[in-house]
Scaffold this motif. Sequence first.
Motif, PDB file in Angstrom:
ATOM      1  N   ILE A   1     -13.754  12.819  -2.739  1.00 43.86           N
ATOM      2  CA  ILE A   1     -15.072  12.581  -2.179  1.00 43.86           C
ATOM      3  C   ILE A   1     -15.028  11.452  -1.150  1.00 43.86           C
ATOM      4  CG2 ILE A   1     -17.470  12.007  -2.724  1.00 43.86           C
ATOM      5  CD1 ILE A   1     -16.492  14.658  -3.878  1.00 43.86           C
ATOM      6  N   LYS A   2     -15.683  11.681   0.008  1.00 49.33           N
ATOM      7  CA  LYS A   2     -15.807  10.643   1.026  1.00 49.33           C
ATOM      8  C   LYS A   2     -17.029   9.774   0.738  1.00 49.33           C
ATOM      9  CE  LYS A   2     -13.738  13.611   4.593  1.00 49.33           C
ATOM     10  NZ  LYS A   2     -13.958  14.266   5.915  1.00 49.33           N
ATOM     11  N   SER A   3     -17.084   8.617   1.371  1.00 51.17           N
ATOM     12  CA  SER A   3     -18.134   7.635   1.070  1.00 51.17           C
ATOM     13  C   SER A   3     -19.534   8.148   1.368  1.00 51.17           C
ATOM     14  CB  SER A   3     -17.878   6.343   1.851  1.00 51.17           C
ATOM     15  OG  SER A   3     -17.869   6.599   3.250  1.00 51.17           O
ATOM     16  N   ASP A   4     -19.670   9.016   2.381  1.00 50.89           N
ATOM     17  CA  ASP A   4     -21.002   9.497   2.740  1.00 50.89           C
ATOM     18  C   ASP A   4     -21.284  10.906   2.214  1.00 50.89           C
ATOM     19  OD1 ASP A   4     -19.210  10.767   4.399  1.00 50.89           O
ATOM     20  OD2 ASP A   4     -20.417  10.560   6.222  1.00 50.89           O
ATOM     21  N   ASP A   5     -20.438  11.412   1.315  1.00 51.76           N
ATOM     22  CA  ASP A   5     -20.650  12.728   0.732  1.00 51.76           C
ATOM     23  C   ASP A   5     -21.786  12.715  -0.282  1.00 51.76           C
ATOM     24  OD1 ASP A   5     -18.692  14.037   2.148  1.00 51.76           O
ATOM     25  OD2 ASP A   5     -17.155  13.848   0.603  1.00 51.76           O
ATOM     26  N   LEU A   6     -22.567  13.786  -0.291  1.00 50.26           N
ATOM     27  CA  LEU A   6     -23.578  14.023  -1.318  1.00 50.26           C
ATOM     28  C   LEU A   6     -23.086  15.197  -2.141  1.00 50.26           C
ATOM     29  CD1 LEU A   6     -26.768  13.768   0.940  1.00 50.26           C
ATOM     30  CD2 LEU A   6     -25.813  11.987  -0.547  1.00 50.26           C
ATOM     31  N   VAL A   7     -22.773  14.955  -3.396  1.00 52.70           N
ATOM     32  CA  VAL A   7     -22.091  15.951  -4.223  1.00 52.70           C
ATOM     33  C   VAL A   7     -23.090  16.702  -5.093  1.00 52.70           C
ATOM     34  CG1 VAL A   7     -20.322  16.354  -5.958  1.00 52.70           C
ATOM     35  CG2 VAL A   7     -20.003  14.553  -4.247  1.00 52.70           C
ATOM     36  N   ILE A   8     -23.071  18.023  -4.985  1.00 49.60           N
ATOM     37  CA  ILE A   8     -23.835  18.891  -5.880  1.00 49.60           C
ATOM     38  C   ILE A   8     -22.859  19.480  -6.888  1.00 49.60           C
ATOM     39  CG2 ILE A   8     -25.181  21.018  -6.076  1.00 49.60           C
ATOM     40  CD1 ILE A   8     -26.173  20.559  -3.247  1.00 49.60           C
ATOM     41  N   GLU A   9     -23.052  19.153  -8.154  1.00 48.53           N
ATOM     42  CA  GLU A   9     -22.259  19.772  -9.212  1.00 48.53           C
ATOM     43  C   GLU A   9     -23.043  20.970  -9.725  1.00 48.53           C
ATOM     44  OE1 GLU A   9     -20.619  17.479 -12.292  1.00 48.53           O
ATOM     45  OE2 GLU A   9     -19.293  16.368 -10.938  1.00 48.53           O
ATOM     46  N   ILE A  10     -22.383  22.119  -9.787  1.00 46.31           N
ATOM     47  CA  ILE A  10     -23.114  23.350 -10.100  1.00 46.31           C
ATOM     48  C   ILE A  10     -22.321  24.217 -11.053  1.00 46.31           C
ATOM     49  CG2 ILE A  10     -22.215  24.735  -8.176  1.00 46.31           C
ATOM     50  CD1 ILE A  10     -25.911  24.573  -9.035  1.00 46.31           C
ATOM     51  N   ASP A  11     -23.016  24.773 -12.019  1.00 46.37           N
ATOM     52  CA  ASP A  11     -22.468  25.811 -12.887  1.00 46.37           C
ATOM     53  C   ASP A  11     -23.435  26.983 -12.771  1.00 46.37           C
ATOM     54  OD1 ASP A  11     -21.576  27.506 -14.816  1.00 46.37           O
ATOM     55  OD2 ASP A  11     -21.638  26.073 -16.459  1.00 46.37           O
ATOM     56  N   PRO A  12     -23.070  28.030 -12.019  1.00 46.04           N
ATOM     57  CA  PRO A  12     -24.030  29.113 -11.772  1.00 46.04           C
ATOM     58  C   PRO A  12     -24.590  29.735 -13.036  1.00 46.04           C
ATOM     59  CG  PRO A  12     -22.130  29.329 -10.355  1.00 46.04           C
ATOM     60  CD  PRO A  12     -21.792  28.255 -11.349  1.00 46.04           C
ATOM     61  N   GLY A  13     -23.812  29.770 -14.123  1.00 51.55           N
ATOM     62  CA  GLY A  13     -24.316  30.338 -15.365  1.00 51.55           C
ATOM     63  C   GLY A  13     -24.897  31.717 -15.139  1.00 51.55           C
ATOM     64  N   ASN A  14     -26.068  31.981 -15.700  1.00 55.10           N
ATOM     65  CA  ASN A  14     -26.708  33.296 -15.570  1.00 55.10           C
ATOM     66  C   ASN A  14     -27.734  33.315 -14.446  1.00 55.10           C
ATOM     67  OD1 ASN A  14     -25.240  34.119 -17.756  1.00 55.10           O
ATOM     68  ND2 ASN A  14     -26.884  33.835 -19.227  1.00 55.10           N
TER      69      ASN A  14
END
Length: 314
Positions: A138-151
């Motif tokens: 991850i870079k300093s200006d990154d906005l991270v979305i953690e996702i588990d698509p699931g159903n």
Amino acid sequence: MSWYEVHVKTSIEAIDAVTGVLYSYDATGVMINNPNDADFTNQEEGKWDYYDPQNLKLDFDGALLTGYYENCDIEVLVSDIKESLEALKDFDIDLGCGEVDYKEIFASDWENEWKKYFKPFRLGNHIVVKPSWETFDIKSDDLVIEIDPGNAFGSGTHETTSMCIEMIEKYMTSSDTVIDVGCGSGILAIAAGKLGSKHIIAVDIDENAVKTATDNVALNGLSDVTDVRHGDLINVIPEKADLVVANIIADVIVKLSDDIDTILKPDATFISSGLILDKVDWVVEELKKRNFNIIEVVKKGEWAVVVSKKAKEL
């Protein structure tokens, strides 16, 4: 424990609709094999690094969708899925060849097979979409979305989802209230939250999607600013927003546009996607008939997103 893959050969236009059918019968997940996906086939370095092009080759013109099911009466399930697919024709959805078949698999095969196709990738200027089980530099200006698509639909890999995120990044300000209509996995609501929105409403008609979205919102630390609701489109939303995003299908977008102004603040932005290219001009004309000004139309692969604003009354 018995697991099954249900395969549907369909058209590019029908991908979202068929995905919805597969999930409506409690699919654990759906894999989309679309050889015409421009984002995949252009092999832009650093963006798509998680698939083998050989896996996209099909012996027919269209897309192959695979739904995964656990402990079911597979013969009854396949019969029900065929019946629901047939009903889609009432909405003038071209299913292509529409063939359906299945095979039995082992749970370990499913868990390992689909996860190897879903790796971290970048969208827009600062967004990184990362499955919860992966690591990423991850870079300093990154906005991270953690996702588990699931159903639920929405991992960020589909053109419609990625374009919506890019448009949210372009048009949203941190003071905006955002409404995500048909939220699926919650990825668009999460993107809005990561970009600074302090009030987000996400709604979906599918209870499984609501659960998945709620879990993903919590995973990303946005529960305090995000209200995930179960309901039919905007019927459970008395509030108004500065930005409304709807990643559905063209016919529903047009239907929604009849009443969408009830949840739009003055000068609000309406981002609509899930639009196959053949229907973009129709959607644009229908929005214009309803007094929307078209701000931007962006196309990617076989899909498009339309950004519009309700014209101010004189």
